[in-house]
Design a protein around this motif. Sequence first.
Motif, PDB file in Angstrom:
ATOM      1  N   TYR A 109      10.879  -1.885  22.801  1.00  0.00           N
ATOM      2  CA  TYR A 109      10.548  -1.333  21.479  1.00  0.00           C
ATOM      3  C   TYR A 109      10.713  -2.496  20.643  1.00  0.00           C
ATOM      4  O   TYR A 109      11.868  -3.191  20.598  1.00  0.00           O
ATOM      5  N   GLY A 110       9.629  -2.891  19.967  1.00  0.00           N
ATOM      6  CA  GLY A 110       9.811  -3.922  18.964  1.00  0.00           C
ATOM      7  C   GLY A 110       8.732  -5.085  19.509  1.00  0.00           C
ATOM      8  O   GLY A 110       8.523  -6.148  18.899  1.00  0.00           O
ATOM      9  N   ASP A 111       8.176  -4.663  20.829  1.00  0.00           N
ATOM     10  CA  ASP A 111       7.156  -5.947  21.323  1.00  0.00           C
ATOM     11  C   ASP A 111       5.746  -5.835  20.763  1.00  0.00           C
ATOM     12  O   ASP A 111       5.170  -6.672  20.714  1.00  0.00           O
ATOM     13  N   PHE A 112       5.518  -4.514  20.110  1.00  0.00           N
ATOM     14  CA  PHE A 112       4.145  -4.666  19.527  1.00  0.00           C
ATOM     15  C   PHE A 112       4.336  -4.181  18.083  1.00  0.00           C
ATOM     16  O   PHE A 112       5.225  -3.709  17.633  1.00  0.00           O
ATOM     17  N   PRO A 113       3.203  -4.601  17.202  1.00  0.00           N
ATOM     18  CA  PRO A 113       3.267  -4.315  15.891  1.00  0.00           C
ATOM     19  C   PRO A 113       3.363  -2.923  15.696  1.00  0.00           C
ATOM     20  O   PRO A 113       2.739  -2.056  16.442  1.00  0.00           O
ATOM     21  N   VAL A 114       3.925  -2.670  14.504  1.00  0.00           N
ATOM     22  CA  VAL A 114       4.150  -1.172  14.152  1.00  0.00           C
ATOM     23  C   VAL A 114       3.329  -0.701  12.550  1.00  0.00           C
ATOM     24  O   VAL A 114       3.386  -1.614  11.762  1.00  0.00           O
ATOM     25  N   HIS A 115       3.147   0.399  12.400  1.00  0.00           N
ATOM     26  CA  HIS A 115       2.914   0.699  10.912  1.00  0.00           C
ATOM     27  C   HIS A 115       4.075   1.786  10.363  1.00  0.00           C
ATOM     28  O   HIS A 115       4.858   2.201  11.020  1.00  0.00           O
ATOM     29  N   THR A 116       3.939   1.887   9.016  1.00  0.00           N
ATOM     30  CA  THR A 116       5.044   2.916   8.453  1.00  0.00           C
ATOM     31  C   THR A 116       4.559   3.925   7.990  1.00  0.00           C
ATOM     32  O   THR A 116       5.090   4.508   7.039  1.00  0.00           O
ATOM     33  N   GLY A 117       3.429   4.661   8.589  1.00  0.00           N
ATOM     34  CA  GLY A 117       3.029   5.910   8.237  1.00  0.00           C
ATOM     35  C   GLY A 117       3.934   6.983   8.095  1.00  0.00           C
ATOM     36  O   GLY A 117       3.940   7.707   6.895  1.00  0.00           O
ATOM     37  N   ILE A 118       4.875   7.369   8.931  1.00  0.00           N
ATOM     38  CA  ILE A 118       5.715   8.496   8.782  1.00  0.00           C
ATOM     39  C   ILE A 118       6.788   7.905   7.641  1.00  0.00           C
ATOM     40  O   ILE A 118       7.368   8.851   6.967  1.00  0.00           O
ATOM     41  N   TYR A 119       7.286   6.755   7.658  1.00  0.00           N
ATOM     42  CA  TYR A 119       8.224   6.197   6.723  1.00  0.00           C
ATOM     43  C   TYR A 119       7.641   6.489   5.276  1.00  0.00           C
ATOM     44  O   TYR A 119       8.363   6.795   4.644  1.00  0.00           O
ATOM     45  N   ASP A 120       6.387   5.983   5.060  1.00  0.00           N
ATOM     46  CA  ASP A 120       5.923   6.018   3.774  1.00  0.00           C
ATOM     47  C   ASP A 120       5.864   7.672   3.128  1.00  0.00           C
ATOM     48  O   ASP A 120       6.115   8.147   2.061  1.00  0.00           O
ATOM     49  N   ALA A 121       5.526   8.328   4.178  1.00  0.00           N
ATOM     50  CA  ALA A 121       5.555  10.001   3.918  1.00  0.00           C
ATOM     51  C   ALA A 121       6.762  10.478   3.569  1.00  0.00           C
ATOM     52  O   ALA A 121       7.165  11.482   2.837  1.00  0.00           O
ATOM     53  N   MET A 122       7.607   9.941   4.269  1.00  0.00           N
ATOM     54  CA  MET A 122       9.324  10.213   4.045  1.00  0.00           C
ATOM     55  C   MET A 122       9.584   9.965   2.697  1.00  0.00           C
ATOM     56  O   MET A 122      10.313  10.748   1.801  1.00  0.00           O
ATOM     57  N   LEU A 123       9.229   8.690   2.405  1.00  0.00           N
ATOM     58  CA  LEU A 123       9.655   8.213   0.960  1.00  0.00           C
ATOM     59  C   LEU A 123       9.044   8.934  -0.022  1.00  0.00           C
ATOM     60  O   LEU A 123       9.679   9.441  -0.686  1.00  0.00           O
ATOM     61  N   ARG A 124       7.796   9.260   0.009  1.00  0.00           N
ATOM     62  CA  ARG A 124       6.938  10.078  -0.990  1.00  0.00           C
ATOM     63  C   ARG A 124       7.393  11.470  -1.006  1.00  0.00           C
ATOM     64  O   ARG A 124       6.735  12.196  -1.880  1.00  0.00           O
ATOM     65  N   SER A 125       8.021  12.081  -0.094  1.00  0.00           N
ATOM     66  CA  SER A 125       8.353  13.397  -0.121  1.00  0.00           C
ATOM     67  C   SER A 125       9.947  13.716  -0.226  1.00  0.00           C
ATOM     68  O   SER A 125      10.684  14.756  -0.045  1.00  0.00           O
ATOM     69  N   ALA A 126      10.694  12.588  -0.760  1.00  0.00           N
ATOM     70  CA  ALA A 126      12.031  12.635  -0.932  1.00  0.00           C
ATOM     71  C   ALA A 126      12.547  13.516  -1.985  1.00  0.00           C
ATOM     72  O   ALA A 126      13.548  13.938  -1.875  1.00  0.00           O
ATOM     73  N   HIS A 127      11.624  13.761  -2.943  1.00  0.00           N
ATOM     74  CA  HIS A 127      12.080  14.415  -4.078  1.00  0.00           C
ATOM     75  C   HIS A 127      11.826  16.025  -4.107  1.00  0.00           C
ATOM     76  O   HIS A 127      12.363  16.901  -4.871  1.00  0.00           O
ATOM     77  N   SER A 128      11.377  16.572  -2.832  1.00  0.00           N
ATOM     78  CA  SER A 128      11.127  17.955  -3.050  1.00  0.00           C
ATOM     79  C   SER A 128      10.977  18.565  -1.429  1.00  0.00           C
ATOM     80  O   SER A 128      10.321  17.909  -0.663  1.00  0.00           O
TER      81      SER A 128
END
Length: 267
Positions: free
Chosen positions: A136-155
């Motif tokens: 894990y870490g050998d290929f590039p990744v995107h932050t799709g799940i993290y971004d949705a987590m950030l934008r849903s932290a308020h509710s």
Amino acid sequence: MEFFAALMAIAQSPDPKAKLEALYQLDAALEENRVVFDHDAAVQPVAAPSYAAFCTIVHGAKVVRRRNLGTRHGRGAFLHALAHIEYSAIDLALDSCYRFRHLPVQFYEDFFRIALDEARHFSRLSQLLAELDFCYGDFPVHTGIYDAMLRSAHSLRVRMAATHRHLEANGLDAHPELERKIRLFSDGHAKQIAAALQEIYHDEITHVAAGDFWFRYACGRDGVLPQDNFISDVQAAIPGAKFPKPHINRRARLAAGFSAVELAALG
Ligand SMILES: [Fe+2]
Ligand SMILES: [Fe+2]
């Protein structure tokens, strides 16, 4: 040990091995009743993706999607993408458990169990990745799940809709095709991947079911109807989410709590 502080520390741990060890320690402490719950302790904002130190982060559109599963590199990229989803899902489940307070005990039991499931999924996929001499870490990744987590932290409602009831359900939609592709290969490693995908699939139905249950709970608390708010709640955290979807896995989504009427509108 205090539950919420421990969750935050595990979610932010920058090392996969240390993260999983700390998660299993908290699980053992819960089993032995050595954990206290301070619902009034301050809730910290989401900090940064916990994998940022060892993964190269690229824009979602730049992650290669078509892979030749017959080559070491193609199969490695495929397994890495799945392992990354599971790793992100560990942090997501921990964050859902951490961020929303004064809820029924069942909520914390549900999302802590989900974090444990995601950790097991990640471990299994990492092992299969290691058999190809990748980690894990050998290929590039995107932050799709993290971004949705950030934008849903308020509710709670937006979090449940966008991540556990939408993103995790998208995984159910994608499963049959992933399994079909890997079953085109008859080597032992491919068979192990197919078995892992099956196990993950059945667990993920229960994760979407938890998202469905707590989304409905949050709607009830807010005095709104689930069917009137699901799409707008998803898009509040994932602006690019498009409906109706080109393909949905009706059987899995029905099993996870979606109604036939709602599915007709979503797909
Ligand atoms: Fe998973
Ligand atoms: Fe999941």
